[in-house]
Motif scaffolding. Structure first.
Motif, mmCIF file in Angstrom:
data_model
loop_
_atom_site.group_PDB
_atom_site.id
_atom_site.type_symbol
_atom_site.label_atom_id
_atom_site.label_comp_id
_atom_site.label_asym_id
_atom_site.label_seq_id
_atom_site.Cartn_x
_atom_site.Cartn_y
_atom_site.Cartn_z
ATOM 1 N N LYS A 122 -27.198 5.141 -4.348
ATOM 2 C CA LYS A 122 -27.193 4.872 -5.784
ATOM 3 C C LYS A 122 -27.223 6.187 -6.562
ATOM 4 O O LYS A 122 -26.533 6.346 -7.567
ATOM 5 N N VAL A 123 -28.039 7.113 -6.044
ATOM 6 C CA VAL A 123 -28.103 8.426 -6.683
ATOM 7 C C VAL A 123 -26.737 9.087 -6.639
ATOM 8 O O VAL A 123 -26.233 9.584 -7.648
ATOM 9 N N MET A 167 -28.184 12.613 -14.505
ATOM 10 C CA MET A 167 -27.503 11.602 -13.719
ATOM 11 C C MET A 167 -28.405 10.393 -13.483
ATOM 12 O O MET A 167 -27.955 9.266 -13.454
ATOM 13 N N MET A 168 -29.684 10.674 -13.303
ATOM 14 C CA MET A 168 -30.582 9.582 -12.965
ATOM 15 C C MET A 168 -31.071 8.841 -14.198
ATOM 16 O O MET A 168 -31.633 7.770 -14.075
ATOM 17 N N TRP A 215 -23.896 7.712 -6.372
ATOM 18 C CA TRP A 215 -22.953 7.016 -7.235
ATOM 19 C C TRP A 215 -23.064 7.539 -8.666
ATOM 20 O O TRP A 215 -22.068 7.761 -9.334
ATOM 21 N N LYS A 216 -24.312 7.768 -9.093
ATOM 22 C CA LYS A 216 -24.497 8.291 -10.449
ATOM 23 C C LYS A 216 -23.773 9.617 -10.610
ATOM 24 O O LYS A 216 -23.165 9.877 -11.657
ATOM 25 N N MET A 218 -29.647 16.512 -12.308
ATOM 26 C CA MET A 218 -30.272 15.384 -11.603
ATOM 27 C C MET A 218 -30.874 14.412 -12.610
ATOM 28 O O MET A 218 -30.657 13.208 -12.545
ATOM 29 N N ILE A 228 -23.983 0.030 -9.825
ATOM 30 C CA ILE A 228 -23.447 -0.562 -8.611
ATOM 31 C C ILE A 228 -24.024 -1.948 -8.352
ATOM 32 O O ILE A 228 -23.475 -2.741 -7.622
ATOM 33 N N HIS A 229 -25.143 -2.230 -8.968
ATOM 34 C CA HIS A 229 -25.726 -3.546 -8.738
ATOM 35 C C HIS A 229 -25.307 -4.584 -9.769
ATOM 36 O O HIS A 229 -25.699 -5.736 -9.685
#
Lengths: 197, 746
Positions: B682-683, A42-43, B685-686, A39, A52-53
């Motif tokens: 968004k999470v 990934m974050m 997607w990561k 986690m 994505i933005h």
């Protein structure tokens, strides 16, 4: 008889805190730790990857080049695949390496086994087997390290090898002549193919 | 038909009987005296009707002699049988009476009727009781017969009455009322008649019910003090003497009595604890609301739970209460959080290891995770943004770093195994501070840090005047939060604060070069949350002012360029109209509109919108209405606005006071992170990005199963497909033969 003696041998000192025959409980907590690490990994903001933005910059900071890892399959949290890109400004720039990370059941008390899957011509990497000579993966390992720190360390190891204790003596001797080194590097390097899993 | 043998047999029987009764007396004198004695004896034991006959006195010598005679003739067993037969025959007398009493009781419901009935029965019993001289056999046979007949005659009404009667002997709950004097005669009567043994369970239930009633009457809603001590005292003062009458009858000294009471006493004590526990379990939701005023009740509960195993019931009651009263759309998120924090504190008193808490908290946490504004609520509480009542965080609690769920430390000398009723997922959480617990609702603290940035941005931008105290206050907050979240996480906030002070410095410099009435806040775009962009172009003098300022700025900082966010901020205006001056602090859009009126008195709303570039019609109408409210503009027909150079008489007359209204800007329009859905996507997607980077290309169903690693992933494969399709349109991934991969140049 031999069986008997081996079973009488006390567990290795490093296993003291988490016995080798770890119970379900311990395996569960290792899995929990690993999924937390996933986690966080990934974050963690990973510039260099378009989010994505679409508001992202490419900065020329060594830490910004790609490094990532993910479990190999959904059934096993203990085997991961990682990807490392050579940092800008180093001889490895633009090359992408695949690594495998395999976690022992008593992680994080014992370091994971990390190997290069892509052939990597590097003073501290075994060209054939992919083993890595890096102190934090061996005697300097500590439970506070994580997948993220391993990836960062490997990335910086690419640019700054430890030529004092080479696994690949050939590479160590060539390090100071970049042209030849690069040629050797490229001769062995295989770009990552899409291995459809 | 009789044979000789038979005849001789009968004759010998007759002879022996005769001999026995005649006792070798001459002639039949023996026979005569026997029948006399029999008469005396049967008359003596004959069950007499109390209502008709006066109790006679007998010459005991005569009676005794008579019995002697009957006994020597070995006729006593026959006498006994005759007696018992008579008892049976005469018993209708008693039954009649019992029926009368019960009828009367059914009419009056007065337990005293039953009391009279009992004493009457006792009288019957005693009267019919054969004299002691006749030996124990006859009296026990009599008692058995009597009781059997009596019990068969007593119906459910009697049981009812008996219960009431027993209850009436109990000390009343009302402490002021006098305790009835212990009526030991009544209890003795009960015992003699065998009622105690037969109705023991009823008597016990009377005791239980009494205790229940007392506990409910005295403890319901009384949470301030622990009640259990008081209850125990009450038991020993009031109930124990009552119990002594029945359970310790025949005890000669206190030790004896104690030993006899021990068993039943602990049963009663258990019942009291259970009643109290059940009561508290029912009230637990309100007890938690009242915390910390309800500490007493919690201590009671703790003690009761140790005595009676009602933990599961408590958990169930609280979960039910929460589901019904807390976790529904009508409850404010703040309220839920407050209750959750109170629950944590309360259950920690009741059950320090935290098993109960874990079981209760789970649904609350899951629910909170689904609420869109939970993070905002927690964060605004963290920064002390609470205009709404008390803070979740106890001020006396020391500020400490967030605690991450740790692995179990087996080297800890104070390690304890998990409690026995801990579930599988239970993790021993050492009592951590409230904030850590709240933050741990989510899997990552990044969401909090993001929200914190948004909130800080709003608060900083809301500071209008030159108000360095407020900035200082924010700085203090951030310093405190650094301790919790760590230095690195709050770096962005640091930059934001620095921007504020830098703005002031830069402004000071620019002003010294060329004085301007514009005082911008200059923010570093990269470190601030996305601000809502707007296409307003400030008309007239505002634009001139902006340009002038921007020029000065670029001479001061040649490498940087100002990009205005014209829709943020406030403008202090002084409007000079024909008959009056109006002062107002308004948002920029309002200012822009009124500026347009300086050229023309009547404008259409379309013209106005065009005059400021482009703006949402609804926003424009709102801005114009601000001026209408102030009596500066007037709406003339559909979409037409006219400047009131001369004030019109306010129709309502109430507007006069509102000359200098501050049209406060609303919550600053910052693209909030609170849209949980987008945030969650968004999470995910990561994660998708991570797996595609490392595993190459994957088919959709593999992505779906691998997303199991993402916490709280709950999308269906169809939703994932839609999402991936959207990502493909953005050029992030491409798909070939149902296999997805990242776009190479990404």
């Amino acid at each position: 008889m031999e069986q008997l003696t081996t079973s009488l041998v006390p567990p290795r000192p490093s296993n003291k805190t988490a016995p080798a025959n770890s119970t379900q409980q311990v395996a569960g907590s290792v899995a929990k730790r690993l999924s937390n690490e996933l986690m966080t990994l990934m974050m963690s903001s990973s510039p260099g990857i378009v989010s994505i933005h679409r508001f992202v910059t490419y900065a020329a900071h060594p830490h910004s080049s790609l490094k990532s890892a993910f479990p190999k399959s959904d059934g096993n949290l203990f085997e991961w695949v990682g990807t490392i890109e050579g940092a800008p400004g180093t001889i490895y720039v633009g090359l992408t390496f695949r690594i495998s990370i395999s976690f022992p059941p008593n992680y994080p008390y014992v370091a994971p086994t990390v190997k290069f899957e892509t052939p990597c011509y590097h003073p501290n990497v075994d060209l054939a087997g992919g083993s890595i000579c890096l102190d934090i993966l061996q005697d300097k390992w500590s439970a506070v390290y994580s997948v993220q720190t391993i990836l960062i360390s490997l990335q910086s190891l690419l640019g700054e090898p430890n030529n004092a204790s080479p696994l690949n003596a050939d590479a160590a001797s060539l390090w100071n002549s970049p042209e030849e080194y690069k040629a050797q590097l490229m001769r062995h390097y295989r770009p990552i193919k899409d291995e459809s899993t | 038909m009789s044979t000789d043998a038979l005849r001789s047999q009968v004759a010998s029987k007759w002879q022996s009987s005769f001999l026995r009764i005649n006792r070798n007396e001459p002639g039949i004198t023996g026979l005569l005296s026997f029948s006399q004695a029999w008469d005396v004896a049967t008359e003596f034991v004959r069950p007499k009707d109390l209502n008709v006959e006066k109790p006679k006195t007998y010459d005991m010598n005569v009676v005794r002699a008579a019995y002697e005679l009957v006994n020597t003739s070995r006729r006593l067993p026959v006498l006994l049988e005759t007696f018992l037969d008579q008892v049976h025959q005469k018993f209708y007398l008693i039954i009649d009476e019992i029926e009368q009493f019960i009828l009367k009781y059914e009419q009056t419901s007065d337990p005293q009727v039953i009391s009279k009935l009992v004493s009457r029965m006792l009288l019957w019993y005693k009267t019919w009781m054969p004299a002691e001289e006749l030996g124990p056999t006859i009296s026990s046979a009599y008692t058995l017969t009597f009781q059997t007949r009596v019990f068969s005659a007593l119906d459910s009404s009697f049981v009812q009455g008996f219960k009431t009667l027993c209850a009436s002997t109990l000390p009343p709950s009302d402490p002021n009322a006098k305790t009835p004097a212990p009526d030991s005669a009544l209890w003795e009567a009960f015992e003699t008649l065998g009622l105690l043994d037969r109705y023991e369970s009823i008597i016990a239930s009377v005791g239980y019910e009494h205790i229940e009633a007392h506990v409910l009457a005295n403890c319901a809603g009384q949470w301030a003090e622990p009640m259990i001590e008081g209850l125990r005292t009450w038991m020993s003062v009031k109930i124990v003497p009552w119990m002594l009458l029945m359970y310790a009858r025949g005890a000669t000294n206190t030790d004896d009595a104690r030993a006899m009471l021990q068993n039943v006493g602990s049963r009663f004590d258990f019942h009291m604890a259970k009643t109290l526990c059940d009561l508290r379990a029912r009230e637990i939701f309100d007890i938690i609301i009242d915390f910390p005023e309800s500490t007493g009740a919690l201590q009671d509960l703790k003690e009761c739970l140790q005595r009676v195993d009602q933990r599961a019931a408590l958990v169930q009651a609280l979960r039910k209460g929460n589901r019904k009263r807390l976790l529904h759309p009508g409850a404010d998120t703040r309220l839920i959080l407050t209750q959750y924090v109170a629950t944590i504190k309360c259950l920690r008193i009741v059950d320090p290891p935290g098993v109960l808490l874990f079981k209760v908290a789970d649904p609350i946490r899951r629910y909170l995770r689904e609420r869109p504004d939970t993070i905002r609520c927690i964060v605004s509480n963290l920064v002390g943004d609470d205009d709404s009542g008390d803070s979740l965080v106890d001020e006396s609690e020391p500020i400490q770093p967030l605690q991450q769920p740790e692995l179990e430390d087996y080297t800890d000398p104070h390690w304890e195994p998990e409690p026995i009723d801990a579930g599988l997922a239970f993790r021993t959480n050492k009592p951590s501070d409230v904030i850590s617990t709240l933050v741990s609702i989510y899997d990552s603290k990044d969401l909090f840090v993001k929200e914190l940035q948004v909130l800080l941005a709003q608060r900083l931008l809301a500071i209008t005047d030159d108000n360095s105290e407020k900035i200082e206050k924010e700085r203090r907050n951030i310093e405190i939060l650094k301790i919790r979240f760590g230095e690195a996480a709050l770096q962005v906030c640091e930059v934001m604060l620095k921007d504020m002070t830098d703005s002031k410095r830069i402004d000071g410099h620019v002003q010294s070069q060329k004085s301007s009435i514009v005082h911008p806040t200059i923010i570093s775009k990269h470190f601030w949350p996305l601000l809502e962009t707007s296409d307003i172009i400030m008309p007239g003098q505002f634009q001139a002012l902006q340009k002038e300022y921007a020029r000065e700025f670029s001479t001061f900082k040649p490498d940087k360029k100002l990009r205005w966010l014209p829709h943020l901020g406030t403008v202090h205006l002084e409007l000079q109209l024909e008959d009056r001056t109006v002062q107002a602090d308004v948002p920029p859009l309002e200012a822009a509109f009124i500026e347009l009126f300086s050229e023309k008195n009547v404008l259409k709303i379309e013209e106005l919108i065009e005059g400021v570039g482009s703006v949402d019609r609804a926003a424009a109408v709102k801005a114009l209405l601000t001026w209408v409210d102030m009596g500066v503009l007037k709406e003339d027909g559909e979409g037409m606005f006219r400047l009131l150079e001369v004030a019109e008489e306010p129709s309502s007359g109430a507007r006069e006071t509102a000359r200098s209204i501050t049209a406060a800007p609303e919550l600053l329009p910052i693209t909030s992170v609170q849209q949980q859905q987008a945030e969650q996507m968004k999470v995910y997607w990561k994660f998708i990005e991570g797996m595609l980077t490392n595993l190459g290309s994957l088919p959709l169903d593999r992505i779906q199963t691998m997303l199991r690693f993402a916490p709280g992933y709950d999308q269906t494969i169809e939703q994932l497909g839609t999402f991936m399709e959207a990502a493909r349109r953005e050029g992030l991934v491409n798909v070939k033969d149902g296999v997805w991969k990242l776009t190479q140049n990404a």
